[in-house]
Design an enzyme around this catalytic site. Structure first.
Site, PDB file in Angstrom:
ATOM      1  CE1 TYR A 157     -58.097  10.052 -18.076  1.00 48.35           C
ATOM      2  CE2 TYR A 157     -59.506  11.874 -18.721  1.00 48.35           C
ATOM      3  CZ  TYR A 157     -58.264  11.296 -18.651  1.00 48.35           C
ATOM      4  OH  TYR A 157     -57.184  11.973 -19.154  1.00 48.35           O
ATOM      5  CE  LYS A 213     -46.238  -0.312 -13.762  1.00 46.96           C
ATOM      6  NZ  LYS A 213     -44.808  -0.217 -14.148  1.00 46.96           N
ATOM      7  CG  ASP A 255     -42.845   0.993 -16.781  1.00 46.96           C
ATOM      8  OD1 ASP A 255     -43.349   0.172 -17.575  1.00 46.96           O
ATOM      9  OD2 ASP A 255     -42.316   0.660 -15.706  1.00 46.96           O
ATOM     10  CG  ASP A 314     -54.660  12.524 -21.019  1.00 50.68           C
ATOM     11  OD1 ASP A 314     -54.868  13.282 -21.986  1.00 50.68           O
ATOM     12  OD2 ASP A 314     -54.383  12.936 -19.872  1.00 50.68           O
ATOM     13  CG  ASP A 342     -50.454  15.790 -23.897  1.00 51.83           C
ATOM     14  OD1 ASP A 342     -51.432  15.606 -24.655  1.00 51.83           O
ATOM     15  OD2 ASP A 342     -50.389  16.748 -23.101  1.00 51.83           O
TER      16      ASP A 342
END
Ligand code: IPM
Ligand code: MG
Length: 363
Positions: free
Chosen positions: A141, A186, A219, A243, A247
């Site tokens: 970001y 990851k 994942d 983020d 959601d």
């Protein structure tokens, strides 16, 4: 107590849900005899329109001087031209940086009265209680962004200290809960994730012997979140993964409109915002669910003002109101089942709180 609360309504449904949260905080002040002083400041698209700047300096000054900051939402089609030099979201990101709120707490719980709004099977979501801790002021970001000659670059950087402080906060939270932290990364691909995993492993081992730390690839975690969400207690992860996963996790709760967040700094005021966006299609129509905003108000009471009893009163009042069957558009099975506007819902929560106060006075 006396407290100064800066309100940043922002765009779309932001002003409506901010009003709802402020009304409920007023009810808390009245019932529990506190004095909250509210003032509003511009942010996002509204601030671009009036000041040409998504985060005017006066807004930053007021936020840093307040005891706590409440933000509605930012963004909307009016300001989303990809070529525009300034965007509403830049205001929010800059505010998070200016306030140094590096840890974004996003609790996800499933309540029986609204569980049917989730598309997932009841046996999967029953009893889910996860606290996401999203790193909020680092990562991709905030890295350098470039675009030239048909090539675009976004840089992702993390320092050991940035990882350590957010992992520490997650471990402290886990100690008060079920003692498990899942650190999501990851690490099979990204160097920042390998650093993240090393630091998370070390902090847990050296500083939190009673906390069980496990690691998951993002994942796989995204899949597990829908297959076995009860397997998670505290989830700590970097900015972008947090983020996306939160959601996704809102689907467990039944509606993204239900979920609150608290963004905390090492010291100084916290920033409180529902996790939903500005929902321009719903704006100004009383259709927005104010629960995420009102519950963010509860987190404000707990984390910035140290008012745990008052925070619980708000949370109880929200769930009682849902149990009584009040439904905003997002939770209604059809248009005929909408039984509350944004303001109606907030008024019902405020009444619950006032009623509880009366109960206490009589007792
Ligand atoms: C959120 C939002 C923001 C983010 C946007 C509006 C910049 O999606 O708070 O989750 O990506 O952090
Ligand atoms: Mg988001």
């Amino acid at each position: 107590m006396e407290a100064v609360i800066a309100l940043l309504p922002g765009d779309g449904i932001g002003p409506e849900v901010t009003r709802a949260a402020a009304d409920v905080l007023e009810a808390v002040a009245g019932t529990f005899r506190h004095e909250f002083e509210f003032s509003e400041y511009p942010v996002g698209g509204a601030a671009i329109d009036d000041f040409g700047d998504p985060l005017p300096a006066a807004t930053v000054r007021a936020c840093l001087a307040a005891d706590a900051v409440f933000l509605g939402a930012v963004g909307g089609p009016k300001w989303s031209d990809p070529k525009a030099a300034v965007r509403p979201e830049q205001g929010l990101l800059k505010l998070r940086r200016e306030m140094k709120v590096f840890a974004n707490l996003r609790p996800v719980t499933v309540h029986r009265s609204v569980a049917s709004a989730s598309p997932l099977k009841p046996e999967i979501i029953e009893g889910v209680d996860i606290c996401f801790v999203r790193e909020l002021t680092g990562g991709i970001y905030f890295g350098e962004k470039r675009r030239e000659n048909g090539v675009a670059t976004d840089v992702c950087t993390y320092t050991e200290d940035e990882v350590a402080r957010v992992v520490r906060l997650a471990c402290r939270l886990a100690r008060e809960r079920r003692g498990r932290v899942t650190s999501v990364d990851k690490a099979n691909v990204l160097e920042t994730s390998r650093l993240w995993r090393d630091v998370a492993t070390r902090i847990a081992a050296e500083e939190f012997p009673g906390v069980h730390m496990e690691h998951a690839l993002v994942d796989a975690a995204a899949m597990q979140l829908l297959q076995n969400p009860r397997g998670y207690d505290v989830v700590v992860t970097e900015n972008m993964f947090g983020d996306i996963l939160t959601d996704e996790a809102s689907v467990l709760a039944g509606s993204i409109g239900l979920l609150p967040s608290a963004s905390l700094a090492e010291s100084g005021p916290g920033l409180y915002e529902p996790i939903h966006g500005s929902a321009p299609d719903l704006a100004g129509r009383g259709l927005a669910n104010p629960c995420g905003a009102i519950l963010s108000g509860a987190l404000l009471l707990r984390h910035s003002l140290g008012l745990a009893r008052e925070a619980e009163a708000v949370e109880t009042a929200v769930y009682t109101t849902l149990r009584r069957g009040l439904r905003t558009a997002d939770l209604a099975a059809s248009a005929d089942h909408i039984s509350a506007s944004t303001a109606d819902f907030a008024a019902a929560v405020a009444d619950e709180i006032a009623g509880e106060g009366q109960g206490r006075a009589i007792a």
